[in-house]
Design an enzyme around this catalytic site. Structure first.
Site, PDB file in Angstrom:
ATOM      1  N   GLU A 134     -27.592  32.208 -76.841  1.00 33.12           N
ATOM      2  CA  GLU A 134     -27.282  32.793 -78.146  1.00 33.12           C
ATOM      3  C   GLU A 134     -28.130  32.179 -79.256  1.00 33.12           C
ATOM      4  O   GLU A 134     -28.664  32.888 -80.101  1.00 33.12           O
ATOM      5  CB  GLU A 134     -25.789  32.572 -78.433  1.00 33.12           C
ATOM      6  CG  GLU A 134     -25.378  32.890 -79.856  1.00 33.12           C
ATOM      7  CD  GLU A 134     -24.591  34.184 -79.932  1.00 33.12           C
ATOM      8  OE1 GLU A 134     -24.113  34.608 -78.878  1.00 33.12           O
ATOM      9  OE2 GLU A 134     -24.481  34.747 -81.021  1.00 33.12           O
ATOM     10  N   ASP A 135     -28.281  30.869 -79.248  1.00 35.30           N
ATOM     11  CA  ASP A 135     -28.849  30.190 -80.411  1.00 35.30           C
ATOM     12  C   ASP A 135     -30.227  29.572 -80.204  1.00 35.30           C
ATOM     13  O   ASP A 135     -30.802  29.048 -81.141  1.00 35.30           O
ATOM     14  CB  ASP A 135     -27.902  29.058 -80.865  1.00 35.30           C
ATOM     15  CG  ASP A 135     -26.537  29.589 -81.262  1.00 35.30           C
ATOM     16  OD1 ASP A 135     -26.471  30.769 -81.642  1.00 35.30           O
ATOM     17  OD2 ASP A 135     -25.562  28.826 -81.176  1.00 35.30           O
TER      18      ASP A 135
END
Ligand code: MN
Length: 742
Positions: free
Chosen positions: A92-93
């Site tokens: 996700e990051d």
């Protein structure tokens, strides 16, 4: 903030020490291969997050390590789960991709990380939860329950570190946690995590209550300990005689459950008699568990009188969550009921840690409990896959009726709002903003169009539709239950009245001028008396809206600019001066002429075709229900007229009185947010038609709607239908018989 080399070295040391503590907690990952995997995951996560920091200023990697530790220690999961927990935020990051995960670890890991990433919106602190996301999340349950367990660990750590967030975020996250995640943990049998999530939520939602209960629990601790010791003394002796291996705990209720009880039963902390339970945990072989538990039960009840209504045997028949325990409530010497929970060490561990603990006790009968989980998961899957309506009901059921006085509503963006139970769509509109309330024409609840008065349910996702032409109406006061919405509507009505009154004032000024009368208070007072009102604003208002007709002023004279009325005042109402064509029958529509002699007869309108004034109609003499009025094009008309001609009475509409009749309209078109807007505003504002109900369904861009409206007659109806047809995007508009549809 610049960090010195020394700071960095210290920090790296701390990171390593946290990682080692994770390894110590990973009891189930002892093999060299497991350790290698964990190290690899840690190295990758550390590198991927190296430039990121948490809100607290700490290195970001603390978070995945902490989540992994919860997964290992508190839930007791396997190596794959710990690896995925370490990596849970990387895709996700950071630069890491799902392909990387598969290449470096494997297919299973990829699947889990994928699940974690997809549903991250639900748990992520920065974005918000939506019912639909929640549904998706639960759908993944049956793919791999580890996704949910890791997400719960993620949320738990975020709740534990909520201090660093802004107050509004804290409230939002705490509400979501209480609304969805604590019940989820409960359903998964993760009792400890459920309790901690609830307590932490309360800490942020109701900090004062939380502090108060915490400190009272601390203060009363010695008293409880003394009580437990005294209570257990004879039992202990007896059990020791039997050389039973056992442990006794005094279990305090959680802060949240104490608070919940205080709220629900309106009692003080001191009044809650069962603040704690006594737990007897016997440590014995698997096949001797049941006998040992009943042995302990027998000893307890030898000393204390049990309440037969409060015996619960969840050992013979475990709860759906897998919970096994024997509960009884007995009378203590001090005259107070005490709950005693008896269970084996295995049962206790499973009760607190949930399914995850089963892995520790693999073998034999364990299967049945695992099957329970499978069964439960497949049930959820069925419900979730059937349709979205049920998903919302599901969440509703999930809430375990916590906060029954409050409902949770999602905005279209997924923000969670709390409203009092019974709140309507209009309450919600005013809750968002008074401007939105004032111009609200309807709402979409879970994508279905509903009227302003629609009562909202927890989990509803609500989108408010507005129109610049909309204005608050007197009726609205009946549609809302919140004090603030009521107050805002009254305020708006007052403003509106003031504005209208301004027009009335001008009209009166002109009238006075024409009469040669001064516009002063004695004259105003005189005319107020004439119309029998007690305020000037009311006078102006009624003049403006036509209730008081200045043209019909009677019996006055003007003496030196002074208006003087004679004593007999006219009836204030100046409407309805058209001669009546039919004598009104109380409670009936007085607008039909039946038969030739024009006498008034009792009749009812047939529900098969719902005639309205202007329709071609005929009367039909029924055996038991008097005369029924049908449309001549009613589906039943042909049969009635051909078979029972002698029972047909010629009937026609007589007056054009403004009565209202209910008609159903069905429309189809191309789905578009603006379209619904246009339709509802044409119906409610332009045409001044009352909407009784409206529903709206959309399928792949095509919508089908039904609306029940109140119209005066066929002219009015065809005007309305014409207007609706002219809306861009509307394909068809048809009248239908409401009864045939229901
Ligand atoms: Mn996270």
């Amino acid at each position: 903030m610049d960090m010195t080399a020394e700071d960095i070295a210290l920090e790296n040391k701390e990171i390593l020490s946290r990682y080692r503590s994770l390894l110590r907690a990973s009891h189930r990952s002892r093999s060299a291969q497991d350790r290698k995997e964990l190290r690899k995951a840690f190295d990758i996560a550390l590198d991927a997050h190296k430039d990121m920091r948490r809100k607290t200023g700490e290195p970001y990697i603390y978070h995945p390590i902490a989540v992994a530790k919860i997964v290992a220690e508190e839930i007791g999961l396997d190596t794959i789960s710990i690896v995925c927990a370490l990596l849970h935020d990387t895709v996700e990051d950071t630069e890491i991709t799902l392909e990387d995960v598969e290449r470096l670890f494997g297919k299973k890991e990829r699947q889990i990380i994928d699940g974690l990433t997809k549903i991250s919106g639900v748990f992520d602190q920065t974005s918000s939860a939506q019912a639909e996301n929640f549904r998706k999340m639960l759908l993944t349950l049956s793919d791999d329950v580890r996704v949910i367990l890791i997400k719960l660990a993620d949320r738990l750590h975020n709740m534990r570190t909520l201090d660093s967030m802004a107050r509004d975020k804290q409230l939002k996250i705490a509400s979501e946690t209480l609304f969805m995640y604590a019940p989820l943990a409960h359903r998964l049998g993760l009792y400890n995590i459920k309790t901690e999530l609830e307590d932490l939520s309360l800490k942020y939602k109701e900090p004062e209550a939380f502090e108060e209960i915490t400190s009272k629990l601390q203060k009363t601790q010695p008293v409880r300990t003394r009580f437990v010791n005294k209570f257990m003394l004879p039992i202990k002796r007896e059990l020791e005689k039997d050389s039973l291996d056992f442990e006794i705990k005094g279990r305090t209720k959680s802060i949240y459950s104490i608070w919940n009880k205080m709220q629900k039963k309106h009692v003080s902390f001191e009044e809650i008699y069962d603040v704690f339970a006594i737990r007897i945990i016997v440590d014995t072989q698997r096949e001797k568990e049941k006998a040992a538990a009943w042995k302990a039960y027998s000893v307890v009840t030898d000393f204390y009188q049990p309440n037969p209504d409060r015996l619960r045997d969840w050992i013979s028949i475990p709860k759906a969550t897998g919970y096994e325990s024997l509960h009884t409530t007995v009378m203590s010497p001090s005259g107070k009921w005490v709950e005693v929970q008896i269970r084996s060490k295995r049962m206790d561990e499973i009760a607190e840690k949930g399914y995850a603990a089963h892995w520790k006790y693999k073998g034999g009968e364990e299967k049945s409990v695992e099957n329970n989980l499978d069964h439960w998961l497949s049930q959820i899957r069925d419900v979730l896959e059937s349709d979205s309506e049920n998903a919302l009901e599901f969440i509703d059921n999930f809430k375990l009726n916590l906060f029954s006085e409050e409902i949770y509503i999602f905005t279209p963006n997924g923000d969670l709002k709390t409203l009092p139970k019974g709140s309507t769509a209009l309450d919600f509109a005013y809750y968002i903003h008074s401007q939105i309330g004032d111009t609200c024409i309807g709402a979409k609840v879970n994508h279905r169009l509903v009227p302003l008065s629609y009562e909202l349910k927890s989990g509803d996702q609500v989108e408010i539709l507005t129109s610049k032409k909309q204005k608050p109406k007197e009726d609205w006061l009946k549609y809302v239950i919140t004090a603030s919405a009521k107050q805002k509507i009254r305020q708006a009505l007052k403003e509106e009245k003031k504005e209208t009154a301004g027009m009335g004032k001008e009209m009166l000024e002109r009238k006075f001028k024409a009469l040669g009368v001064q516009f002063d208070s004695p004259n105003l007072l005189e005319i107020e008396k004439y119309f029998d009102v007690d305020s000037t604003i009311e006078l102006y208002f009624q003049i403006a809206n036509g209730r008081f007709d200045l043209k019909k002023l009677k019996g006055y004279s003007v003496e030196g600019g002074q208006l003087v009325f004679e004593k007999n005042r006219p009836e204030p109402s100046t409407r309805n001066d058209e001669p009546k064509l039919a004598t009104p029958v109380p409670g009936k529509h007085d607008t039909l002429l039946i038969g030739d002699d024009k006498q008034t007869m009792d009749y009812t309108l047939a529900t098969c075709c719902n005639p309205i004034p202007g329709d071609e109609v005929f009367g039909f003499v029924t055996v038991s229900e008097g005369i029924k009025i049908h449309r001549t094009n009613c589906p039943n008309a042909e049969h009635l007229m051909s078979h029972f001609a002698y029972r047909v009475i010629r009937t026609r509409w007589a007056s054009k009185e403004k009565l209202r009749f209910e008609v159903g309209l069905r429309f189809t078109g191309i789905d578009d947010m603006g379209l619904v807007n246009s339709i509802t505003s044409i119906i409610s504002s332009n045409m001044n038609v009352n909407m009784k109900s409206i529903s709206f369904e959309s399928n792949d861009g095509i919508f089908e709607g039904q609306v029940m409206v109140l119209v005066h007659d066929t002219t009015h109806l065809s005007e309305l239908m014409e207007k609706l047809r002219s809306v861009e995007g509307v394909l068809t508009v048809d009248r239908f018989d409401s009864s045939a549809n229901s």
